[in-house]
Design an enzyme around this catalytic site. Structure first.
Site, PDB file in Angstrom:
ATOM      1  N   HIS A  18      17.196   4.659   5.138  1.00 59.61           N
ATOM      2  CA  HIS A  18      18.117   6.323   5.179  1.00 59.61           C
ATOM      3  C   HIS A  18      18.523   5.802   7.060  1.00 59.61           C
ATOM      4  CE1 HIS A  18      17.816   7.252   1.642  1.00 59.61           C
ATOM      5  NE2 HIS A  18      16.537   7.731   2.092  1.00 59.61           N
ATOM      6  N   ASP A  26       9.605   5.913  -5.772  1.00 54.85           N
ATOM      7  CA  ASP A  26      10.046   6.916  -5.728  1.00 54.85           C
ATOM      8  C   ASP A  26      10.250   7.077  -7.056  1.00 54.85           C
ATOM      9  OD1 ASP A  26      11.309   6.198  -3.998  1.00 54.85           O
ATOM     10  OD2 ASP A  26      11.505   7.494  -2.763  1.00 54.85           O
TER      11      ASP A  26
END
Ligand code: 3YP
Ligand code: ZN
Length: 368
Positions: A143, A268
C-alpha cells in the site's frame, strides 16, 4: 527445485502496539485497546511451522540486508524517508502516514530490512542461487506510495525490489501478481506509467484503500494496458480464484512474456481472515502457486520471488504459507488439519456472479 527462504526474528520486533480493529484505540469513543491486527504472530507462527514441519531442511536460507537510501528513493520521496527515519528515533516511534500504520522505536531499520529482504530474494533468484524465493518479511509494503506509508505498510518493499531488478540488474520485463485480498495500490502506482512492468492485483472489490483497484485502472501513457485489476466479489473461494487465474492472470502474463515474476503474497483472502470476506483455503493458495510457477517456467526459467504482505488469522496463515512454500520447493505436503472446515464452506466452487466479473475483466483487458 531450490527455494530461497528469508525470515529474521527482528521482523517480529516491528512494534505496531495496540489498536482497536481498524482504528487507533480510543477509550472515550469505546474503542478498547487490543493488539494491532498486523502483529508478529501470523508471521512468527508461519516460520515456526516451516521449522516444525521439517520443510526448513529443504529450503535454502537467505539472510536479509538493509535496503540503501538510494534503493528506497527509486520509489519514495526524500521527505517520506526522512520523516520515517526521524520518527523511528523517538522513544515511541511514529506512524507511516495514514494514522493506521504505527511503528515503534527503531521501526525504520526493520523496514529497511524488509525492503532489503525482498531485494535479497530477487538477487538470489536472478543469480541462480535458487530457482525461486519467498521473503517472509514485516512490515508489509504493497500500500505504501511515494510520499507516505498506509495500510500497515511503511515502504513499498516489492516495488523497491522490482526497481532494483530493473535498474541495478538490467531485468527488462517484470510481471507482478498481488494476491493479497487488498488492492496493491502502491505497487501499481510505482509502475503506472512503466510499460515494462505488468501489475496484476487480485483483490476483494473495494475493501482497501477505499475506491481503489477498479477494473478501469489500466495504466497511463505508454503503459496503458500494463495495470490489471481483478476486483472479486466478497465470498469468492478457491473456484473463483482459480477461474480468475486461468481466464485473466495466466493469459495476461503469457501475453506479456516477463523475464521475472514477483508475487505480493498476502493470506488475507483466506476463509478464516478477520479483515476480509473471501474463502481461499491452503489448497487454493497451493493451486495459485502452481499456476504461477507454470507461467514462470514458460517465460523466465521459473524465476519467481515472493514478498509477504497481509494475512491476520494466526491459526490459518501458517498453513496457507506452508502450502505455498511446499509448492515452490516441490516438497511433500504436510497435512493442513484445518482444511476440511473452509474447504467445506458452501460456495467454494465458481459462482455465476464471480464468472461475470472475470468476464468483464477479460473484456476490459482485451483478452476476449
Ligand atoms: C488497512 C486498514 C484497513 C484494512 C487494512 C488492510 C491492510 C492489509 O492487509 N493490506 O494488504
Ligand atoms: Zn491485505
Amino acid at each position: 527445485m531450490t527455494t530461497g527462504y528469508l525470515y529474521h526474528e527482528i521482523f517480529g520486533w516491528h512494534d505496531t502496539g495496540t489498536h482497536a480493529g481498524l482504528f487507533p484505540s480510543n477509550p472515550l469513543a469505546g474503542l478498547q485497546p487490543l493488539q494491532h491486527f498486523e502483529n508478529a504472530e501470523t508471521k512468527r507462527r508461519l516460520h515456526e511451522l516451516v521449522v516444525v514441519s521439517g520443510l526448513i531442511d529443504q529450503l535454502t536460507r537467505l539472510a536479509p540486508r538493509k535496503a540503501t537510501e538510494e534503493e528506497l528513493l527509486r520509489v519514495h520521496t526524500v521527505e517520506h524517508v526522512e520523516r520515517i527515519k526521524a520518527e523511528s528515533l523517538l522513544p515511541k516511534g511514529g506512524d507511516a502516514g495514514d494514522g493506521l500504520s504505527p511503528f515503534g522505536a527503531g521501526g525504520y531499520d526493520i523496514a529497511l530490512l524488509a525492503a532489503g529482504g525482498v531485494i535479497t530474494a530477487v538477487d538470489a533468484v536472478l543469480d541462480g542461487v535458487v530457482d525461486n524465493a519467498y521473503a517472509l518479511i514485516r512490515p508489509p509494503g504493497h500500500h505504501a506510495i511515494a510520499g507516505m506509508g498506509m495500510g500497515f505498510c511503511i515502504f513499498s518493499n516489492l516495488a523497491i525490489a522490482a526497481k532494483h531488478a530493473q535498474q541495478a540488474r538490467g531485468v527488462e520485463r517484470i510481471a507482478v501478481l498481488d494476491w493479497d485480498v487488498h488492492h496493491g495500490n502502491g505497487t501499481q502506482a510505482a509502475f503506472y506509467d512503466d510499460p515494462n512492468v505488468l501489475t496484476i492485483s487480485l483483490h476483494q472489490d473495494n475493501v482497501f484503500p477505499p475506491g481503489s483497484g477498479r477494473i478501469e485502472e489500466r495504466g497511463e501513457g505508454a503503459a496503458v494496458g500494463t495495470a490489471l485489476n481483478i476486483p472479486l466479489p466478497p465470498g469468492t473461494g478457491d473456484g473463483g480464484y482459480l477461474h480468475a487465474m486461468n481466464e485473466v492472470v495466466v493469459p495476461a502474463i503469457d501475453a506479456f512474456a516477463p523475464d521475472l515474476i514477483l508475487v505480493a503474497s498476502g493470506f488475507d483472502a483466506s476463509a478464516m481472515d478477520p479483515l476480509a470476506r473471501q474463502m481461499v483455503t491452503s489448497e487454493g493458495f497451493r493451486s495459485l502457486t502452481s499456476r504461477i510457477m507454470e507461467v514462470a517456467t514458460r517465460h523466465c526459467g521459473g524465476k519467481i520471488a515472493m514478498s509477504h504482505e497481509g494475512g491476520y488469522n494466526p491459526v490459518y496463515v501458517p498453513f496457507c504459507g506452508l502450502a505455498v512454500l511446499e509448492q515452490l520447493s516441490g516438497a511433500t505436503p504436510f497435512t493442513d488439519p484445518i482444511l476440511p472446515i473452509p474447504a467445506g464452506f458452501a460456495g467454494q466452487d465458481l459462482q455465476p456472479h464471480q464468472a461475470e466479473l472475470v468476464a468483464a475483466v477479460r473484456q476490459a483487458a482485451g483478452l476476449s
